[in-house]
Design a protein around this motif. Structure first.
Motif, PDB file in Angstrom:
ATOM      1  N   THR A  96       0.795  -1.231   0.000  1.00 51.03           N
ATOM      2  CA  THR A  96       0.000   0.000   0.000  1.00 51.03           C
ATOM      3  C   THR A  96       0.829   1.283   0.000  1.00 51.03           C
ATOM      4  OG1 THR A  96      -0.127   0.206   2.425  1.00 51.03           O
ATOM      5  CG2 THR A  96      -1.762  -1.218   1.341  1.00 51.03           C
ATOM      6  N   GLY A  97       2.095   1.211   0.432  1.00 47.84           N
ATOM      7  CA  GLY A  97       2.894   2.423   0.574  1.00 47.84           C
ATOM      8  C   GLY A  97       2.582   3.193   1.837  1.00 47.84           C
ATOM      9  N   TYR A  98       1.892   2.558   2.781  1.00 50.22           N
ATOM     10  CA  TYR A  98       1.448   3.265   3.989  1.00 50.22           C
ATOM     11  C   TYR A  98       1.533   2.333   5.189  1.00 50.22           C
ATOM     12  CZ  TYR A  98      -1.557   5.830   7.246  1.00 50.22           C
ATOM     13  OH  TYR A  98      -2.044   6.478   8.350  1.00 50.22           O
ATOM     14  N   LEU A  99       1.840   2.915   6.339  1.00 49.36           N
ATOM     15  CA  LEU A  99       1.751   2.220   7.625  1.00 49.36           C
ATOM     16  C   LEU A  99       1.231   3.192   8.671  1.00 49.36           C
ATOM     17  CD1 LEU A  99       4.890   0.006   8.450  1.00 49.36           C
ATOM     18  CD2 LEU A  99       2.563  -0.736   7.959  1.00 49.36           C
ATOM     19  N   HIS A 100       0.414   2.684   9.585  1.00 50.14           N
ATOM     20  CA  HIS A 100      -0.032   3.471  10.730  1.00 50.14           C
ATOM     21  C   HIS A 100       1.189   3.923  11.523  1.00 50.14           C
ATOM     22  CE1 HIS A 100      -1.819   4.271  14.685  1.00 50.14           C
ATOM     23  NE2 HIS A 100      -2.988   4.368  14.086  1.00 50.14           N
ATOM     24  N   ASN A 101       1.144   5.129  12.084  1.00 54.00           N
ATOM     25  CA  ASN A 101       2.302   5.678  12.779  1.00 54.00           C
ATOM     26  C   ASN A 101       2.748   4.820  13.960  1.00 54.00           C
ATOM     27  OD1 ASN A 101       4.220   7.947  13.054  1.00 54.00           O
ATOM     28  ND2 ASN A 101       3.242   8.210  15.038  1.00 54.00           N
ATOM     29  N   HIS A 102       1.799   4.266  14.707  1.00 51.85           N
ATOM     30  CA  HIS A 102       2.160   3.415  15.841  1.00 51.85           C
ATOM     31  C   HIS A 102       2.864   2.159  15.342  1.00 51.85           C
ATOM     32  CE1 HIS A 102       0.706   2.599  20.242  1.00 51.85           C
ATOM     33  NE2 HIS A 102       1.997   2.431  20.107  1.00 51.85           N
ATOM     34  N   ALA A 103       2.386   1.610  14.232  1.00 53.96           N
ATOM     35  CA  ALA A 103       3.014   0.428  13.654  1.00 53.96           C
ATOM     36  C   ALA A 103       4.438   0.741  13.202  1.00 53.96           C
ATOM     37  CB  ALA A 103       2.190  -0.092  12.483  1.00 53.96           C
ATOM     38  N   ARG A 104       4.671   1.951  12.725  1.00 51.78           N
ATOM     39  CA  ARG A 104       6.025   2.330  12.314  1.00 51.78           C
ATOM     40  C   ARG A 104       6.979   2.288  13.502  1.00 51.78           C
ATOM     41  NH1 ARG A 104       5.094   7.181   7.801  1.00 51.78           N
ATOM     42  NH2 ARG A 104       3.021   6.456   7.156  1.00 51.78           N
ATOM     43  N   MET A 105       6.515   2.737  14.650  1.00 51.23           N
ATOM     44  CA  MET A 105       7.364   2.720  15.842  1.00 51.23           C
ATOM     45  C   MET A 105       7.648   1.291  16.287  1.00 51.23           C
ATOM     46  SD  MET A 105       5.407   5.834  17.817  1.00 51.23           S
ATOM     47  CE  MET A 105       6.229   5.544  19.372  1.00 51.23           C
ATOM     48  N   TRP A 106       6.607   0.455  16.326  1.00 57.28           N
ATOM     49  CA  TRP A 106       6.814  -0.946  16.688  1.00 57.28           C
ATOM     50  C   TRP A 106       7.767  -1.618  15.707  1.00 57.28           C
ATOM     51  CZ3 TRP A 106       0.831  -1.242  16.762  1.00 57.28           C
ATOM     52  CH2 TRP A 106       0.342  -0.874  18.026  1.00 57.28           C
ATOM     53  N   PHE A 107       7.541  -1.384  14.435  1.00 52.58           N
ATOM     54  CA  PHE A 107       8.343  -2.003  13.378  1.00 52.58           C
ATOM     55  C   PHE A 107       9.813  -1.621  13.538  1.00 52.58           C
ATOM     56  CE2 PHE A 107      10.262  -2.395   9.228  1.00 52.58           C
ATOM     57  CZ  PHE A 107       9.624  -3.476   8.623  1.00 52.58           C
ATOM     58  N   ALA A 108      10.075  -0.330  13.726  1.00 55.40           N
ATOM     59  CA  ALA A 108      11.454   0.134  13.869  1.00 55.40           C
ATOM     60  C   ALA A 108      12.112  -0.471  15.107  1.00 55.40           C
ATOM     61  CB  ALA A 108      11.483   1.660  13.945  1.00 55.40           C
ATOM     62  N   SER A 109      11.359  -0.558  16.202  1.00 55.84           N
ATOM     63  CA  SER A 109      11.903  -1.118  17.432  1.00 55.84           C
ATOM     64  C   SER A 109      12.250  -2.597  17.257  1.00 55.84           C
ATOM     65  CB  SER A 109      10.905  -0.944  18.571  1.00 55.84           C
ATOM     66  OG  SER A 109      11.428  -1.456  19.775  1.00 55.84           O
ATOM     67  N   ILE A 110      11.374  -3.350  16.626  1.00 52.63           N
ATOM     68  CA  ILE A 110      11.637  -4.774  16.393  1.00 52.63           C
ATOM     69  C   ILE A 110      12.828  -4.935  15.451  1.00 52.63           C
ATOM     70  CG2 ILE A 110      10.694  -6.908  15.402  1.00 52.63           C
ATOM     71  CD1 ILE A 110       7.916  -5.924  16.361  1.00 52.63           C
ATOM     72  N   TRP A 111      12.890  -4.113  14.425  1.00 52.51           N
ATOM     73  CA  TRP A 111      14.000  -4.155  13.467  1.00 52.51           C
ATOM     74  C   TRP A 111      15.337  -3.970  14.185  1.00 52.51           C
ATOM     75  CZ3 TRP A 111      13.805  -4.038   7.842  1.00 52.51           C
ATOM     76  CH2 TRP A 111      15.029  -3.774   7.227  1.00 52.51           C
ATOM     77  N   ILE A 112      15.381  -2.977  15.074  1.00 55.58           N
ATOM     78  CA  ILE A 112      16.645  -2.628  15.734  1.00 55.58           C
ATOM     79  C   ILE A 112      16.985  -3.568  16.883  1.00 55.58           C
ATOM     80  CG2 ILE A 112      17.821  -0.858  17.115  1.00 55.58           C
ATOM     81  CD1 ILE A 112      16.201   1.248  15.519  1.00 55.58           C
ATOM     82  N   PHE A 113      16.016  -3.811  17.775  1.00 57.25           N
ATOM     83  CA  PHE A 113      16.335  -4.485  19.037  1.00 57.25           C
ATOM     84  C   PHE A 113      16.057  -5.986  19.044  1.00 57.25           C
ATOM     85  CE2 PHE A 113      15.281  -0.037  20.274  1.00 57.25           C
ATOM     86  CZ  PHE A 113      16.576   0.347  20.593  1.00 57.25           C
ATOM     87  N   THR A 114      15.109  -6.459  18.249  1.00 60.64           N
ATOM     88  CA  THR A 114      14.840  -7.891  18.187  1.00 60.64           C
ATOM     89  C   THR A 114      15.606  -8.539  17.045  1.00 60.64           C
ATOM     90  OG1 THR A 114      12.627  -7.640  19.145  1.00 60.64           O
ATOM     91  CG2 THR A 114      13.057  -9.665  17.913  1.00 60.64           C
TER      92      THR A 114
END
Length: 400
Positions: free
Chosen positions: A142-160
C-alpha cells in the motif's frame, strides 16, 4: 500491476480530508489504534508530504469545525512533521551521516551472508514475527503504515532482529508514499536512542496486543532496548535563506515532489517573465537501491496532476524531465533563472543541488521560494518537540 491505494491527485486529497473531518473530533481517542481500515487516523500524510494538500489547509479545515483544545493531538501531529523538518534544516549533516551509514550497511549486506539473509527476510516479511511480517507486507503493498506500527516495526527491526537502523530507515524511504527525510531519519534515530541520547522506544507485546485490538500477540520480542551508539547531534546552525526569484528575469518554473503547492512559486515569480515550466522527479534520490513502484507512481502522478491543474497559468503542461534535460531546456529558452519551491534537506534538495550545478555551467541561476508556513515555524525547532509545541498557538494564529 500496481494497485492504487492513494490516487495521486489533489481531488483525492480533498476527498480524503472531507471524509476525515467528521471523525477528527475522535482523533485523540483512536489515533494509537492500528486496526483494519485505519479509521482512527486521517491517512492524509502522503498528500501532505508532497503538498498536494498543505498543512495550512488541513489545519484551517479542522479548526473551522472544532476547537483547538479538542484537536490538540491532531494539531500536534501535523506540527510534528513541521518540527522534524525545521530540526533537520538546522542540523543538515545528520542527513549526510545517515547516507554514509546506509552505504556502509549496504556494503556489509553484500559481504556478510548472515546479515543479508536477515535483512532480506525483514524486507520480505518472512521473519516469523507475525505482526512485523504483516506490516512489512502492508507497507510494500500500500505504501502506507499506521504511525504506531512504524514505531513498533522500527523497534523490532533494531532491538529484536538486531539489524542496522539505517537499513530500516531505507526500507521505509523506498516504500512509504509519505517518505520524508526529516521525519523518517529522526524518528528511526529516536527509536534507537540516538536522537534523544539514551532514550529508546521498546516494542512491548502487551502494547501491541492492546492497540491492535488483539490482532497480534507477538512473542519473542526483545525485552530490553539498549541505546545505540553513534555520532553526536551536530551543533545547530542558522536556517539558510534561499535565493529568491528576481523580478524581470526570464524564468523557467520547476515543480518537484517535495512541494507541489505551486502557488508559492507562482506568487514569488510575479513580475518575472515566465517562459516555460518543467517537472523534476526526485524519488530515485531517496535510496541507493530502487524505490517501490508505488512511490514512483504516486510522485510522478502528483507531478502530472499539478502540472495539469496549473497548465493555464503556466501556459503549458510541464513534462517530467531529469536534471540535464531541465538545464538544457532553460538554456534553449534563454532563461536567466529557474524558480522552484524550496526543497528541505533530503532527496529533492540533493537533486536540486545537481540542477544548480548544471545550471551554473550555463550561466543560469537556481532560485527557490520558501513558503511562509515553513519560514515561520522552522526557527522554533531549536531543541525538543516539547519546547517547539509551546509555540503552536501563535503559529496557528498566524494562519489567519
Amino acid at each position: 500491476m500496481t494497485q492504487i491505494h492513494f490516487p495521486p491527485t489533489r481531488t483525492a486529497a480533498l476527498k480524503r480530508l472531507s471524509s476525515f473531518v467528521p471523525r477528527a473530533g475522535r482523533y485523540g481517542l483512536r489515533r494509537n489504534y492500528d486496526v483494519a481500515g485505519h479509521e482512527g487516523v486521517s491517512q492524509l500524510s502522503p498528500y501532505i508530504r508532497h503538498r498536494l494538500i498543505t498543512e495550512e489547509e488541513v489545519l484551517r479545515t479542522v479548526l473551522g469545525r472544532y476547537s483547538a483544545q479538542s484537536l490538540e493531538k491532531l494539531v500536534q501531529e501535523v506540527y510534528w512533521r513541521t518540527y522534524w523538518k525545521g530540526w533537520l534544516e538546522m542540523r543538515a549533516p545528520v542527513w549526510g551521516m545517515y547516507k554514509q551509514g546506509l552505504n556502509a550497511a549496504l556494503n556489509n549486506v553484500q559481504t556478510q551472508s548472515g546479515l543479508r539473509a536477515k535483512w532480506e527476510a525483514a524486507c520480505a516479511g518472512t521473519t516469523g514475527i507475525d505482526c512485523f511480517d504483516h506490516w512489512a507486507k502492508e507497507l510494500a503493498e500500500t505504501g502506507y503504515l499506521h504511525n504506531h506500527a512504524r514505531m513498533w516495526f522500527a523497534s523490532i527491526w533494531i532491538f529484536t532482529l538486531r539489524l542496522p537502523w539505517e537499513l530500516g530507515a531505507d526500507f521505509f524511504m523506498r516504500h512509504l508514499l509519505d517518505g520524508d527525510a526529516a521525519s523518517n531519519t529522526c524518528s528511526w534515530r529516536w527509536v534507537g536512542g540516538l536522537q534523544t541520547v539514551g532514550k529508546t522506544y521498546l516494542a512491548r507485546p502487551d502494547n501491541i496486543t492492546k492497540y491492535t485490538e488483539g490482532r497480534f500477540r507477538p512473542t519473542g520480542l526483545a525485552p530490553h532496548a539498549e541505546p545505540l551508539t553513534g555520532f553526536a547531534n551536530p551543533d545547530r546552525q542558522p536556517i539558510k535563506t534561499p535565493d529568491a526569484p528576481q523580478a524581470g528575469a526570464r524564468t523557467l518554473i520547476v515543480i518537484h515532489e517535495d512541494d507541489m503547492a505551486l502557488s508559492t512559486a507562482l506568487n514569488a515569480t510575479q513580475g518575472c517573465e515566465v517562459v516555460g515550466a518543467a517537472a523534476l522527479a526526485c524519488h530515485n534520490a531517496r535510496t541507493p537501491l530502487n524505490v517501490a513502484e508505488n512511490v514512483r507512481v504516486f510522485t510522478e502522478g502528483g507531478l502530472q496532476d499539478t502540472g495539469e491543474r496549473f497548465a493555464d497559468k503556466l501556459g503549458m503542461t510541464p513534462e517530467i524531465l531529469d536534471v540535464d534535460a531541465i538545464a538544457q531546456m532553460a538554456a534553449e529558452l534563454e532563461c536567466d533563472q529557474v524558480a522552484a519551491n524550496y526543497a528541505p534537506i533530503g532527496p529533492a534538495n540533493d537533486t536540486l543541488k545537481k540542477l544548480d550545478k548544471a545550471l551554473k555551467s550555463k550561466g543560469i541561476a537556481l532560485t527557490q521560494a520558501m513558503p511562509d508556513y515553513d519560514a515561520q515555524a522552522w526557527p522554533y525547532a531549536t531543541a525538543g518537540f516539547f519546547k517547539f509545541k509551546t509555540n503552536i498557538p501563535k503559529l496557528i494564529a498566524s494562519l489567519g
